[in-house]
Design a protein around this motif. Structure first.
Motif: not given
Length: 63
Positions: A6-14
């Motif tokens: 659920g919710g937003k998927a976390k962005p990948l860390k650069q």
């Protein structure tokens, strides 16, 4: 088949950018560029200040 995501998927860390090593010529060019940008910024500020300062007579909305 249901998923419980659920919710937003976390962005990948650069990945962190690597520090670049500059030689004396590069450092001099970078400093020169910064000085030029600073001078341009000051000139722009003076130009805007002068243009706005002499607005002349203002007309009123009343007749």
């Amino acid at each position: 088949m249901s998923s419980k995501q659920g919710g937003k998927a976390k962005p990948l860390k650069q990945p962190k950018a690597e520090k670049k090593e500059y030689d004396e010529v590069d450092k001099a060019n970078i400093q020169k560029k910064k000085d030029e940008e600073k001078a341009l910024k000051e000139l722009r500020a003076k130009a805007q200040k002068g243009a706005l300062g002499g607005t002349g007579l203002k007309k009123s909305g009343k007749k």
